[in-house]
Design a protein around this motif. Structure first.
Motif, PDB file in Angstrom:
ATOM      1  N   THR A 151       0.837  -1.205   0.000  1.00 37.28           N
ATOM      2  CA  THR A 151       0.000   0.000   0.000  1.00 37.28           C
ATOM      3  C   THR A 151       0.869   1.250   0.000  1.00 37.28           C
ATOM      4  O   THR A 151       0.559   2.232  -0.695  1.00 37.28           O
ATOM      5  N   LYS A 152       1.946   1.223   0.754  1.00 37.93           N
ATOM      6  CA  LYS A 152       2.861   2.366   0.771  1.00 37.93           C
ATOM      7  C   LYS A 152       3.411   2.631  -0.621  1.00 37.93           C
ATOM      8  O   LYS A 152       3.431   3.785  -1.087  1.00 37.93           O
ATOM      9  N   THR A 153       3.842   1.598  -1.310  1.00 37.71           N
ATOM     10  CA  THR A 153       4.354   1.742  -2.680  1.00 37.71           C
ATOM     11  C   THR A 153       3.289   2.332  -3.589  1.00 37.71           C
ATOM     12  O   THR A 153       3.577   3.219  -4.408  1.00 37.71           O
ATOM     13  N   ASN A 154       2.065   1.883  -3.433  1.00 44.18           N
ATOM     14  CA  ASN A 154       0.974   2.386  -4.273  1.00 44.18           C
ATOM     15  C   ASN A 154       0.662   3.850  -3.982  1.00 44.18           C
ATOM     16  O   ASN A 154       0.395   4.635  -4.895  1.00 44.18           O
ATOM     17  N   TYR A 155       0.705   4.242  -2.713  1.00 39.27           N
ATOM     18  CA  TYR A 155       0.449   5.648  -2.363  1.00 39.27           C
ATOM     19  C   TYR A 155       1.534   6.547  -2.944  1.00 39.27           C
ATOM     20  O   TYR A 155       1.247   7.653  -3.429  1.00 39.27           O
ATOM     21  N   ILE A 156       2.773   6.091  -2.898  1.00 39.87           N
ATOM     22  CA  ILE A 156       3.867   6.880  -3.482  1.00 39.87           C
ATOM     23  C   ILE A 156       3.645   7.057  -4.977  1.00 39.87           C
ATOM     24  O   ILE A 156       3.861   8.146  -5.525  1.00 39.87           O
ATOM     25  N   SER A 157       3.162   6.024  -5.637  1.00 38.62           N
ATOM     26  CA  SER A 157       2.862   6.103  -7.066  1.00 38.62           C
ATOM     27  C   SER A 157       1.724   7.088  -7.335  1.00 38.62           C
ATOM     28  O   SER A 157       1.764   7.845  -8.310  1.00 38.62           O
ATOM     29  N   ILE A 158       0.729   7.096  -6.467  1.00 45.67           N
ATOM     30  CA  ILE A 158      -0.393   8.031  -6.615  1.00 45.67           C
ATOM     31  C   ILE A 158       0.094   9.466  -6.472  1.00 45.67           C
ATOM     32  O   ILE A 158      -0.311  10.359  -7.226  1.00 45.67           O
ATOM     33  N   VAL A 159       0.979   9.695  -5.510  1.00 50.80           N
ATOM     34  CA  VAL A 159       1.545  11.033  -5.331  1.00 50.80           C
ATOM     35  C   VAL A 159       2.316  11.452  -6.579  1.00 50.80           C
ATOM     36  O   VAL A 159       2.197  12.600  -7.050  1.00 50.80           O
ATOM     37  N   LYS A 160       3.102  10.552  -7.134  1.00 45.70           N
ATOM     38  CA  LYS A 160       3.863  10.863  -8.346  1.00 45.70           C
ATOM     39  C   LYS A 160       2.944  11.198  -9.515  1.00 45.70           C
ATOM     40  O   LYS A 160       3.250  12.076 -10.335  1.00 45.70           O
ATOM     41  N   GLU A 161       1.810  10.515  -9.602  1.00 48.40           N
ATOM     42  CA  GLU A 161       0.842  10.815 -10.652  1.00 48.40           C
ATOM     43  C   GLU A 161       0.288  12.222 -10.491  1.00 48.40           C
ATOM     44  O   GLU A 161       0.116  12.951 -11.482  1.00 48.40           O
ATOM     45  N   LEU A 162       0.010  12.621  -9.266  1.00 46.08           N
ATOM     46  CA  LEU A 162      -0.470  13.980  -9.015  1.00 46.08           C
ATOM     47  C   LEU A 162       0.599  15.013  -9.366  1.00 46.08           C
ATOM     48  O   LEU A 162       0.302  16.067  -9.938  1.00 46.08           O
ATOM     49  N   ALA A 163       1.840  14.685  -9.049  1.00 46.16           N
ATOM     50  CA  ALA A 163       2.941  15.594  -9.394  1.00 46.16           C
ATOM     51  C   ALA A 163       3.077  15.713 -10.909  1.00 46.16           C
ATOM     52  O   ALA A 163       3.306  16.810 -11.442  1.00 46.16           O
ATOM     53  N   ASP A 164       2.912  14.615 -11.611  1.00 46.21           N
ATOM     54  CA  ASP A 164       2.985  14.638 -13.071  1.00 46.21           C
ATOM     55  C   ASP A 164       1.861  15.471 -13.682  1.00 46.21           C
ATOM     56  O   ASP A 164       2.001  16.009 -14.784  1.00 46.21           O
ATOM     57  N   CYS A 165       0.762  15.584 -12.952  1.00 46.60           N
ATOM     58  CA  CYS A 165      -0.379  16.385 -13.421  1.00 46.60           C
ATOM     59  C   CYS A 165      -0.230  17.860 -13.053  1.00 46.60           C
ATOM     60  O   CYS A 165      -1.099  18.674 -13.382  1.00 46.60           O
ATOM     61  N   GLY A 166       0.856  18.197 -12.343  1.00 49.59           N
ATOM     62  CA  GLY A 166       1.121  19.596 -12.039  1.00 49.59           C
ATOM     63  C   GLY A 166       1.111  19.980 -10.580  1.00 49.59           C
ATOM     64  O   GLY A 166       1.339  21.151 -10.240  1.00 49.59           O
ATOM     65  N   ALA A 167       0.829  19.032  -9.691  1.00 55.13           N
ATOM     66  CA  ALA A 167       0.838  19.355  -8.265  1.00 55.13           C
ATOM     67  C   ALA A 167       2.241  19.757  -7.826  1.00 55.13           C
ATOM     68  O   ALA A 167       3.210  19.066  -8.106  1.00 55.13           O
ATOM     69  N   GLU A 168       2.346  20.890  -7.146  1.00 49.85           N
ATOM     70  CA  GLU A 168       3.634  21.395  -6.662  1.00 49.85           C
ATOM     71  C   GLU A 168       3.967  20.862  -5.269  1.00 49.85           C
ATOM     72  O   GLU A 168       5.116  20.917  -4.833  1.00 49.85           O
ATOM     73  N   CYS A 169       2.949  20.376  -4.574  1.00 41.50           N
ATOM     74  CA  CYS A 169       3.118  19.839  -3.230  1.00 41.50           C
ATOM     75  C   CYS A 169       1.947  18.903  -2.955  1.00 41.50           C
ATOM     76  O   CYS A 169       0.982  18.864  -3.719  1.00 41.50           O
TER      77      CYS A 169
END
Length: 207
Positions: A151-169
């Protein structure tokens, strides 16, 4: 713990936070659903008010669904986790935030509107299956203290997806998520709402 540590760090000695806690049975909230839990929260707030308290703290992000209504009803200030988080984000100069939390927090307007009030653009996971996954793991794993490496690995991937969409934080908009991921796991700046809320409460107590 964070509140007591913060007060003690400022005042020293044997000084800690003076507080009265009303702990609701989360099973009752789950059986009613968050949408129908206003009366439960109001009853807790009214019980606390009778003790002579000066302010209210809702120790869950999703509970802030009713924060404004509760504050208007009980006539006491509520130290608002979303407002304090928005102030912290603004201090760092970010404008576009990724938000992780329960489905209520991510999908309903109460959280987004507060952040937007402070000039922030809010991104959440685009796929419904991702939001459903976060909700399920919060309820079935983190909610009972179970830390799953997958689950931790998956959450990190979700965060990276948000960053790729433009999230700065990233805002960790659920008190359980910091059990799983933290700043050490991510290159993007992380805002831990639990820590931010504790700091705001300490500031209120030690004024």
């Amino acid at each position: 713990m964070g509140i007591n540590d913060g007060v003690n760090a400022r005042l020293g000695g044997l000084n800690f936070a003076e507080c009265i806690i009303y702990s609701l049975n989360f099973g009752d909230i789950q059986s009613k659903s968050w949408d129908n839990s206003f009366e439960l929260l109001l009853g807790a707030c009214e019980s606390l008010k009778k003790t002579g308290i000066e302010s209210i703290v809702l120790c869950a992000n999703t509970a802030h669904l009713f924060a404004d209504r509760l504050q208007d009803t009980i006539g006491l200030p509520i130290i608002h986790i979303v407002e304090e988080t928005a102030k912290a984000v603004n201090k760092k100069g970010y404008k576009k935030v990724g938000l992780l939390g329960t489905k209520y927090t991510m999908e309903m307007n109460f959280y987004r509107n507060k952040l937007e009030k402070y000039g922030l653009e809010v991104l959440i996971p685009e796929k419904q299956e991702t939001k459903d996954y976060i909700q399920r793991t919060l309820k079935e794993e983190l909610g009972i203290g179970f830390i799953n490496p997958e689950t931790k690995t998956n959450y990190i991937s979700i965060v990276k997806e948000l960053a790729d969409c433009g999230a700065e934080c990233i805002i960790l908009g659920c008190t359980e998520i910091p059990m799983l991921i933290s700043q050490e796991d991510l290159s993007i700046h992380v805002f831990d709402t639990t820590r931010i809320h504790c700091q705001a409460i300490v500031d209120y107590i030690v004024y």
